[in-house]
Design an enzyme around this catalytic site. Structure first.
Site, PDB file in Angstrom:
ATOM      1  CB  ALA A   9      -7.607   6.343  10.567  1.00 52.27           C
ATOM      2  N   GLY A  11      -3.505   6.032   6.414  1.00 53.98           N
ATOM      3  CA  GLY A  11      -3.149   5.752   5.031  1.00 53.98           C
ATOM      4  C   GLY A  11      -3.744   6.743   4.036  1.00 53.98           C
ATOM      5  NE  ARG A  15      -6.428  -1.039  -4.795  1.00 59.08           N
ATOM      6  CZ  ARG A  15      -6.744  -2.218  -4.282  1.00 59.08           C
ATOM      7  NH1 ARG A  15      -6.038  -2.706  -3.263  1.00 59.08           N
ATOM      8  NH2 ARG A  15      -7.751  -2.908  -4.766  1.00 59.08           N
ATOM      9  CB  THR A  80       0.595  -2.152  10.517  1.00 64.29           C
ATOM     10  OG1 THR A  80       1.457  -3.287  10.298  1.00 64.29           O
ATOM     11  CG2 THR A  80      -0.316  -1.991   9.312  1.00 64.29           C
ATOM     12  CD  GLU A 155       2.248 -11.254   5.666  1.00 64.86           C
ATOM     13  OE1 GLU A 155       1.361 -11.139   4.782  1.00 64.86           O
ATOM     14  OE2 GLU A 155       2.052 -10.955   6.855  1.00 64.86           O
ATOM     15  CE  LYS A 352     -35.769  28.701   6.678  1.00 68.91           C
ATOM     16  NZ  LYS A 352     -35.869  30.096   7.160  1.00 68.91           N
ATOM     17  CB  ALA A 424     -58.101  33.356  -5.291  1.00 63.97           C
TER      18      ALA A 424
END
Length: 462
Positions: A9, A11, A15, A80, A155, A352, A424
């Site tokens: 992890a 890299g 892109r 790698t 490859e 809340k 009210a």
């Protein structure tokens, strides 16, 4: 022997065009790296070594509570094979099966990984390669086999035209190594290539040269090993995972009017005969009971929903509703709100950090914060518990069977006793005894003819 998973992890993921590391980009509601870690755990890995580099602190912080994860930093990114060598040097030497995985392959299933480990153990392989046969193999390394043994990974750019046609089995990039043989021989890798990098694929040639057994296991689903290198590929992987999860839910008895418009995270649980309507998002550790209708346009995160509930155009975060609760449309429950059986949160209501008792209703246009409502309470429209004085939060206590008239302000801290009625448009600043009527209004003043004179004068000015 215990299984170790090395997850690469480190890299940068250029892109992605992002200031965040590639593996921290979200697929559904979790970073890419989380999916790889989860799959490794589910496959039985007791030890996880995360090789980090670019954006290391972001990964360390995210996984800071995970005791089974060890971090190895690859200061220089030299391929790698170099990443695995760094892991062997800093966290090894290893024994037992060692899985090599990637933080940008979120679609790998735990069952596939487990099968790879079983294959490696059964044949005592130095290396077992997970392979696939994609419809378009362009760009993938090809597997050259003989008598069931892998002889080389060629490859794509190095294949002859004939090999590109004949060799359809491709390298997925996932391996299971014998930890001891990997640790002993990782130093044999060379970087005499155009990029001057160390490639883990070359370990196949190393082991073949030493006479060590290397075999392959074919992955039935070619989508599983797909990597994410761009935001376009992230969206494509997200769609695959969305459909995978939704199909599983529908198979278990959950209905969806349009599965393409429902997003559900991997840790979510939904009961039978519940229906998820379009534009519904269920994230985190959300649990939904049976016979519920969620949506449309609803978002739940770490929410607990009982049975036979309706959640219509509602957001629920870190909160719970019990059986037969109705929410919405356009309600917002957050901060540990709890609605008990048969209660209701109506239109344009925010709750809340409050408990709403059985059968109590907050029907519309109200805010209830830091309060406890008893059973059978009715809150009139436009009412507010004034819980914050700019520095401190204060509590409002409302007893059973209380009726609060519309447009009432309850200035906390305040207690309203059982059976009380508040007129009210009142501003309640003192406790109200049980069974009492509390009314706070200024006297209405009417001046006859004033408005007529006002409009007349206004007309003269024009």
């Amino acid at each position: 022997m215990p299984v170790t998973a090395i997850i690469l992890a480190a890299g940068e993921g250029t892109r992605m065009k992002s200031r965040h590391p590639k593996v921290m980009h979200q697929l559904l509601d979790h970073p890419l790296a989380w999916w790889s870690v989860r799959a490794a755990r589910q496959a039985g890995a007791q030890r996880i070594v995360l090789v980090v580099g670019s954006g290391a602190e972001e990964l360390r912080e995210y996984f800071s509570d995970d005791a089974d994860i060890e971090f190895v930093e690859q200061a220089e990114r030299l391929g790698t094979g170099h990443a695995v060598r760094v892991a062997c040097e800093q966290a090894g030497p290893f024994s037992g099966p060692v899985l090599l995985m990637y933080g940008d392959t979120p679609l790998m299933r735990a069952e596939t990984i487990s099968s790879l480990v079983k294959e490696a153990k059964a044949h005592h392989n130095a290396c077992t390669v997970l392979t696939m046969s994609p419809v378009d193999p362009t760009g993938y390394g090809r597997i050259l086999s003989e008598d069931g043994q892998v002889k080389a990974i060629i490859e794509h750019k190095d294949c002859t035209p004939e090999q590109r046609v004949a060799l359809t089995e491709c390298n997925s990039g996932l391996y299971c190594f014998c930890g001891r043989r990997l640790s002993e021989n990782i130093g044999r890798l060379r970087n005499d290539n155009a990029q001057s990098e160390y490639y883990i694929t070359d370990m196949v040639g190393v082991f073949v040269g030493l006479g060590e057994p290397v075999s392959a296991l074919r992955c039935e689903d070619d989508q599983e090993p797909l990597g994410v290198n761009s935001r376009i590929q992230l969206a494509q992987a997200s769609k695959i995972m969305q459909r995978r999860i939704n199909q599983s839910l529908m198979d278990s008895g959950v209905s969806m009017l349009d599965p393409d418009q429902v997003w559900v995270g991997p840790e979510v649980r939904v009961g039978q005969d519940s229906e998820l309507l379009p534009q519904t998002f269920l994230w985190g550790k959300t649990e939904v009971g049976a016979d519920c209708v969620i949506g449309p346009n609803s978002r739940l995160r770490n929410a607990r929903v009982g049975n036979s509930c309706v959640v219509d155009e509602t957001v629920i975060e870190e909160s719970a509703i019990d059986d037969r609760v109705k929410c919405g449309p356009r309600a917002y429950l957050r901060g540990g709100a709890h609605f008990m059986e048969g209660a209701k949160a109506g239109t344009h209501v925010e709750i809340k950090g409050s408990e709403v008792g059985e059968g109590s209703k907050v029907p519309h246009l109200s805010y209830i914060g830091d309060a406890r409502l008893g059973k059978g309470v009715n809150i009139g429209g436009g009412s507010i518990t004034c819980n914050y004085d700019g520095k401190h939060k204060s509590h409002t206590e409302i007893g059973d069977h209380v009726f609060i008239g519309s447009d009432t302000m309850m200035v906390a801290p305040v207690t309203i006793g059982d059976g009380a009625l508040v007129g009210a448009s009142s501003c309640i600043t003192s406790d109200v005894p049980a069974g009492a009527l509390s009314l706070e209004r200024s006297r209405q003043t009417t001046i006859e003819g004033w408005a007529d004179r006002y409009w007349e004068e206004l007309g003269k000015e024009d």
